[in-house]
Scaffold this motif. Structure first.
Motif, PDB file in Angstrom:
ATOM      1  N   SER A 290       9.599  -8.330  29.155  1.00  0.00           N
ATOM      2  CA  SER A 290       9.727  -7.386  28.065  1.00  0.00           C
ATOM      3  C   SER A 290      10.316  -6.061  28.501  1.00  0.00           C
ATOM      4  CB  SER A 290       8.353  -7.149  27.436  1.00  0.00           C
ATOM      5  OG  SER A 290       7.517  -6.552  28.396  1.00  0.00           O
TER       6      SER A 290
ATOM      7  N   VAL B  31      -2.512   4.982  18.572  1.00  0.00           N
ATOM      8  CA  VAL B  31      -1.328   5.423  19.303  1.00  0.00           C
ATOM      9  C   VAL B  31      -1.624   5.760  20.766  1.00  0.00           C
ATOM     10  CG1 VAL B  31       0.026   6.168  17.342  1.00  0.00           C
ATOM     11  CG2 VAL B  31      -1.579   7.737  18.354  1.00  0.00           C
TER      12      VAL B  31
ATOM     13  N   SER C 203      -3.203   1.355  13.779  1.00  0.00           N
ATOM     14  CA  SER C 203      -3.070   2.804  13.688  1.00  0.00           C
ATOM     15  C   SER C 203      -3.203   3.499  15.037  1.00  0.00           C
ATOM     16  CB  SER C 203      -4.129   3.359  12.730  1.00  0.00           C
ATOM     17  OG  SER C 203      -5.402   3.092  13.271  1.00  0.00           O
TER      18      SER C 203
ATOM     19  N   LYS D 266      10.925  -4.785  20.883  1.00  0.00           N
ATOM     20  CA  LYS D 266      11.019  -3.657  21.816  1.00  0.00           C
ATOM     21  C   LYS D 266      12.478  -3.367  22.139  1.00  0.00           C
ATOM     22  CE  LYS D 266       8.688  -2.023  25.936  1.00  0.00           C
ATOM     23  NZ  LYS D 266       8.021  -2.427  27.161  1.00  0.00           N
TER      24      LYS D 266
ATOM     25  N   PRO E 296       8.978  -8.774  22.715  1.00  0.00           N
ATOM     26  CA  PRO E 296      10.064  -8.252  23.573  1.00  0.00           C
ATOM     27  C   PRO E 296      11.331  -7.970  22.761  1.00  0.00           C
ATOM     28  CG  PRO E 296       9.072 -10.203  24.538  1.00  0.00           C
ATOM     29  CD  PRO E 296       8.524 -10.090  23.142  1.00  0.00           C
TER      30      PRO E 296
ATOM     31  N   LYS F 294       0.589   7.044  10.689  1.00  0.00           N
ATOM     32  CA  LYS F 294      -0.572   7.487  11.464  1.00  0.00           C
ATOM     33  C   LYS F 294      -0.141   8.186  12.751  1.00  0.00           C
ATOM     34  CE  LYS F 294      -3.898   5.425   9.049  1.00  0.00           C
ATOM     35  NZ  LYS F 294      -5.152   6.039   8.646  1.00  0.00           N
ATOM     36  N   LEU F 295       1.128   7.997  13.114  1.00  0.00           N
ATOM     37  CA  LEU F 295       1.597   8.524  14.396  1.00  0.00           C
ATOM     38  C   LEU F 295       1.853  10.018  14.322  1.00  0.00           C
ATOM     39  CD1 LEU F 295       2.661   7.719  17.279  1.00  0.00           C
ATOM     40  CD2 LEU F 295       4.918   7.527  16.245  1.00  0.00           C
TER      41      LEU F 295
ATOM     42  N   GLN G 242      -8.951   8.040 -10.021  1.00  0.00           N
ATOM     43  CA  GLN G 242      -8.854   9.393 -10.575  1.00  0.00           C
ATOM     44  C   GLN G 242      -8.099   9.439 -11.897  1.00  0.00           C
ATOM     45  OE1 GLN G 242      -7.359  12.342  -7.848  1.00  0.00           O
ATOM     46  NE2 GLN G 242      -7.468  13.972  -9.368  1.00  0.00           N
TER      47      GLN G 242
ATOM     48  N   GLU H  93      12.403   6.586  26.031  1.00  0.00           N
ATOM     49  CA  GLU H  93      13.243   6.386  27.222  1.00  0.00           C
ATOM     50  C   GLU H  93      14.713   6.261  26.835  1.00  0.00           C
ATOM     51  OE1 GLU H  93       9.991   7.079  28.995  1.00  0.00           O
ATOM     52  OE2 GLU H  93      11.928   7.081  30.021  1.00  0.00           O
TER      53      GLU H  93
ATOM     54  N   LYS I 157     -15.203  16.116  -8.751  1.00  0.00           N
ATOM     55  CA  LYS I 157     -16.417  15.385  -9.110  1.00  0.00           C
ATOM     56  C   LYS I 157     -17.308  15.254  -7.882  1.00  0.00           C
ATOM     57  CE  LYS I 157     -13.906  11.025  -8.540  1.00  0.00           C
ATOM     58  NZ  LYS I 157     -12.601  11.613  -8.441  1.00  0.00           N
TER      59      LYS I 157
ATOM     60  N   MET J 279      -2.827  15.039  19.963  1.00  0.00           N
ATOM     61  CA  MET J 279      -2.330  15.867  18.860  1.00  0.00           C
ATOM     62  C   MET J 279      -1.251  16.837  19.360  1.00  0.00           C
ATOM     63  SD  MET J 279      -4.888  15.724  15.966  1.00  0.00           S
ATOM     64  CE  MET J 279      -4.983  14.091  16.636  1.00  0.00           C
TER      65      MET J 279
END
Lengths: 340, 455
Positions: free
Chosen positions: B94, B17, B15, A321, A318, A191-192, A60, A328, B310, A1
């Motif tokens: 890679s 990381v 998700s 990437k 690859p 999410k990152l 909702q 970098e 609710k 975090m």
């Protein structure tokens, strides 16, 4: 975090949340606030979106305010434009920005022009949300950055948030804006990127850039995901004695000219970074603004680091990437400019 | 021909990381085969084994046990036969930086040489003045030939001129025009000034104090009475969840005492036979969970979640079970606990507790809980004030069974007594409903007798 977070102001309660949660929360709050606001798109209702961005909205607000649309983006945009002109506040979701092109005619020729064409009799308070960017093994059809396609269209506003704070605040501002706004959210940020979001009803003004980090050696101007790499690289470069000034554009149309010039003046050395390919991208326009207004204050050629000018994101790892920016690559470019 | 190839931390889920290496299963020198586990890794919730992507010999470990690293970071080096490496191009081809590594760091040293060369030797850019440099020089009357250049190819940067102006060298250079040798000598010294931070002692103000990332057992800073313990991912998750629960949920608390004398007798009668037949211990906890589940059946609102506008009442009764280890607590879930008998619950407790202690829990094992039971008596507590397992509505603890004098029908008796504590989300639940709920738990527990059926 270790993400960069917007610090809490005195007395305001903050929740730490992911980028995607901030987007969802903005829609939920706007739908609660104004019953004219509704979402439509492919799988946004029952499924709650392929990324869960609209999860819970149909439960909702019901089927009519979280509307599952057929696989026809031109219809999604067209229906939303019609509803907007009639006074509703639609949020149209393009499942991936790659699928947005069938709707381009509706967006560019109708939504962007209706106020001008009708001499102010009609307007179109429409929001089009579309996830941009690669790096999720999505290949050609799930990785594109289409900013440059819409960028040169007067009459459209375009926002591209990077922090969860901005994701919520800009989406709310977009919903309340009387004209069409394209909201480009980055799917790799979902999410990152994690950050603090106040639980107050705030908006982030459209058209205002934001300084993420102050520094004296180089100025980095960027938006969306690459800022993540730039902030990490800046942290590491600080150890080498290089201090970077980082500006988040936040809004791509209209560009915040004043903030761009102020940031560029700070160091006289400018690096513009985006994932969209270099030729014809936002960077060219930012660069032109700087060259037009402050040539005599530049200390180095304006540099750009962007996605390569190749037709598509490769599906092989690859290749992907190679295509994608990363810490970098960003660090190398920043160091190069600092040493210049 | 042998090649050294990097193995990188893969993206285990979309998700994800980052991940933490828990321990290495292979050591440098060990042969490894494709798909053979190299290390155990921990993410926020699940542990997994990391299979090798190639065949060869593990040469070097780059990331030690306990370190948390982003996805994509190289974690170890494996030496392979060349033809094999070609067979799996994704790992060798890679990384463009790696290509240089193969040819003996030639690229790296060349790069380093390039930087130093531009520092002193190369002066090709010495007389290319940028607009900014010219403007500042004109403003302050700076003679640019006297300004040292620190940029690429000896170029004078904007900062160089600004530093030169700030140093006050302009006046000195302008005044004694007769002796340029003195003025020229000055900038030589100044050359170093702007770049080298002033350092008197210890850490300079501009420097952020470094915090050691990896804790070495018992390590401390000499002279201070402190030890740093690194936060593990699981510790971090616990901290976040607890803080979220305490800040968001207004906790209420109550406790009742239960006479479990009959239950103690019953269990003592059955436990050996049960152990022989089922292979697992017949714990008090199994009976307790059964009693809790029965009470939830009668008061389903206990099994709910606050959703702002609710209350969501869950139909499935999935009991989260707090299982403590030496340094953490995890809550694996007994799914559909209402459809299981006491024997089934006992078996499930055994399986989940074992999995937790072995670190073998899967994501599925810890998801979907609707109500939490904590057997605090197992570590000797007689009274606790538990924090609700967010976002559930309540949590109940089962405390130590102790023999106490109790008054029954105005006579003293020695009975086995236990306390049951409940923390409740006061947005959803109030005293009356919780009182009834606990009363039902108590009735069930006190009602277990010799006729009780385990199956």
């Amino acid at each position: 975090m270790s993400m960069q977070t917007i610090r809490a102001k005195e007395g305001v309660k903050m929740a730490v949340m992911e980028y995607i949660d901030a987007i969802r929360l903005a829609m939920k709050e706007e739908m609660e606030r104004d019953e004219d606001v509704f979402v439509l798109g492919e799988d946004v209702g029952l499924k709650g979106g392929v990324f869960t961005t609209t999860k819970g909205l149909q439960e909702q607000f019901g089927e009519l305010r979280a509307l599952d649309a057929p696989l026809a983006e031109s219809a999604i945009a067209g229906v939303a434009i019609g509803a907007a002109m009639y006074g509703m506040k639609p949020i149209a979701e393009m499942q991936y920005s790659d699928f947005m092109f069938p709707a381009t005619n509706q967006i560019i020729s109708e939504a962007a022009k209706i106020r001008y064409r009708s001499n102010n009799d009609w307007n179109c308070p429409l929001v089009v949300r579309a996830p941009i960017g690669g790096g999720v093994f999505g290949g050609l059809y799930h990785s594109q950055c289409p900013e440059s396609v819409f960028f040169g269209t007067p009459g459209l506003k375009i926002v591209a948030p990077y922090t969860p704070y901005d994701a919520k605040g800009l989406l709310k501002a977009a919903v309340r804006d009387p004209d069409p706004v394209l909201y480009f959210e980055n799917k790799k940020c979902y999410k990152l990127v994690v950050g603090e979001v106040p639980d107050t009803d705030y908006t982030v003004p459209i058209g205002k850039a934001n300084v993420l980090r102050e520094g004296d050696d180089i100025t980095v101007i960027s938006y969306s995901l690459p800022l993540h790499y730039a902030m990490e690289a800046a942290e590491e470069l600080a150890q080498e004695g290089i201090s970077a000034h980082i500006l988040d554009l936040r809004t791509l149309q209209p560009l915040d000219k004043e903030a761009i010039l102020e940031a560029a003046r700070r160091t006289g050395k400018v690096l513009i970074i985006h994932e969209d390919n270099k030729f014809g991208g936002i960077g060219g326009e930012v660069s032109a603004i700087i060259a037009e207004e402050m040539l005599y204050e530049l200390d180095a050629p304006i540099m750009r680091l962007c996605g390569p000018d190749v037709p598509a994101m490769p599906i092989n790892p690859p290749g992907e990437k190679f295509f994608m920016l990363n810490k970098e690559k960003v660090k190398e470019s920043m160091r190069h400019l600092a040493l210049y | 021909m042998k090649t050294v190839v990097e193995v990188i931390m893969p993206q285990l889920a979309e998700s994800l990381v980052s991940a933490t290496i828990e321990k290495w299963l292979k050591q440098p020198g060990d042969p490894v085969d494709v798909y053979e586990p190299l290390a155990e890794i921990i993410t926020d919730k699940v542990n997994a084994e990391l299979p090798s992507t190639l065949k060869g010999t593990l040469v070097k470990i780059l990331v030690g046990a306990g370190e948390t690293i982003p996805v994509g970071t190289p974690i170890c080096l494996v030496e392979t036969e060349d033809d094999i490496a070609e067979g799996i191009p994704s790992s060798s081809g890679s990384n463009p930086q790696e290509a240089g590594k193969g040819s003996g760091n030639a690229a790296l040293s060349a790069e380093a040489a390039g930087f130093t060369a531009s520092g002193d030797g190369d002066t090709s850019m010495r007389h290319r003045y940028s607009p900014a440099v010219q403007q500042i020089a004109a403003e302050h009357g700076v003679n640019l030939t006297l300004v040292p250049g620190t940029g690429l190819g000896g170029r004078i940067t904007r900062k160089d001129v600004l530093a030169y102006v700030a140093s006050g060298a302009v006046k000195q250079a302008a005044a004694p025009k007769a002796e340029p040798s003195v003025a020229a000598a000055k900038p030589e010294q100044l050359n170093m000034d702007p770049r080298v931070p002033v350092r008197s002692s210890g850490i300079h103000f501009s420097e952020t104090p470094r915090i050691p990332h990896i804790e070495v057992e018992g390590q401390s800073i000499p002279g201070s009475g402190e030890t740093f313990v690194d936060i593990t991912p699981i510790r971090n998750t616990i901290a976040q969840k607890m803080r979220q629960s305490v800040t968001e949920i207004p906790h209420g608390w109550m406790m009742i005492e239960v006479d479990v004398t009959n239950l103690v007798v019953l269990r003592n009668k059955l436990k050996d036979e049960f152990r022989a037949r089922e292979g697992v211990n017949l714990t008090y906890l199994a009976f307790f969970i059964k009693a809790v589940v029965n009470a939830i059946k009668d008061y389903p609102i206990i099994n709910s979640v606050w959703a702002v506008d609710k209350i969501i009442v869950k139909r499935d009764i999935n009991i989260s079970l707090s299982v403590g280890t030496e340094d953490s607590v995890i809550t694996p879930v007994i799914k559909n606990a209402d459809q299981k008998n006491i024997a089934g619950i006992a078996r499930e407790i055994d399986v989940l507790a074992r999995k937790t202690r072995d670190g073998k829990l899967k994501l599925d094992d810890v998801q979907g809980g609707t109500f939490t039971v904590n057997n605090t008596g197992s570590f000797g507590s007689i009274l606790t004030q538990p924090i609700i397992n967010y976002p559930q509505a309540a949590i109940v603890t089962f405390e130590s069974i102790v023999k106490r004098p109790v008054v029954i029908n105005d006579m003293l008796a020695v009975r086995s007594m236990a306390n049951v504590c409940l923390s409740l989300d006061h947005r959803i639940l109030d005293g009356v409903i919780c009182g009834r709920f606990l009363q039902r738990v108590k009735d069930t527990l006190e009602g277990f007798d010799q006729e009780m059926k385990l199956y």
